[in-house]
Design a protein around this motif. Sequence first.
Motif: not given
Length: 355
Positions: A212-218, A202-210, A244-255
């Motif tokens: 790709v999205v560009g989340l800080d501190n993946p 789960i952690a490796v899959s989540a890291w790859v996804l984060m 996702p909650l912290f991505a909601l705050v980090q990015f300008e869009t909700y995508t």
Amino acid sequence: MTSSTSRNALVMIAVVIGGAAVYWLSEILTPLALAIFLLLMTDGLARGLVRHARVSEKVALPAAILLITLAFIGSVWVIIDGAAGFFTKANNLSARLDMVIADVAGMLHLSVAPTAHELVQRFEFERYVGVAAKGVQGFASDAFFVLVYLGFLIASRNGFKKKTDSLFPRDEDRAEAAAVFERIRGGVEGYLWVQTVTGVMIAVSAWVLMMVVGLDNPGFWAFVVFLVCYIPVIGGAVAGLAPPLFALVQFETYTPALVLLIGLQVILFVIGNFIYPRMQGENQNIDPVVILLSLAFWGALWGVTGMFLSTPLTVMAIAILAEFDGTRWIAVLLSGDGEPYPRTEEERARKVETA
């Protein structure tokens, strides 16, 4: 009837008193419980090195101790460093929070949207942040005592056999005690193996996804996802919602937040419903309701540490209760299939036929 009623009443009183003592002594017992948990991991890793890596027994234990200690210290460092970075950036997120709150207020048709500063003052978030920071600091200090306990437990391993021989002079009793210990160790090690492997997936899959999205501190969030996988029920919710909650705050869009939410839910669904049940087998023969109650019970007594240890402690309790005729009925109620740890050949054959 009087004897049975008195005995049951004494058992209930003893459980209540024991629970109160465990709660009052939590500051002493939680580092010790974690140290015992790490000792079982160390012993299992040492035997795994001997069996699969063909390492000699003299080298296997020191190597396992070194690996577990480094992993534990690394975990503490990642948590403290990631938490410090998060609290540092938290002050720069107020503007984005105001935008998110305004959008949510518009969806709810509110005429006036509160600001993030007003919400912080109203709900006293600063106090909760202080409590969280204090908890991280306490975790770092507890880690030192855990390592101290672990060192003393490892140093006293050589005396375990002599103590067992003194406690159980007869060969039959000694063999029975050894069988109970093997059941406890096998159940805990099996649980650790399944949770670790699925947690890494789960952690490796989540890291790859984060990434790709560009989340800080993946890396930090992937490690948090891996850790919470050891907490039943709540762990999946935290792993699927926190990034996702912290991505909601980090990015300008909700995508990006929506992509993270859907992607993590798919990962958790696939691993939780297809991979985890196949690996689980009989390592965790616990009723799902008991898992939830155990999580609530140990969480109330020992906080987050109790949540981490709730399932291993329940596995140990079932193994011990199943050994005695007077308490086996409790183990039956706690087990998932009603047949905890068969003791006789007839019980083992019946369980194999049922499976």
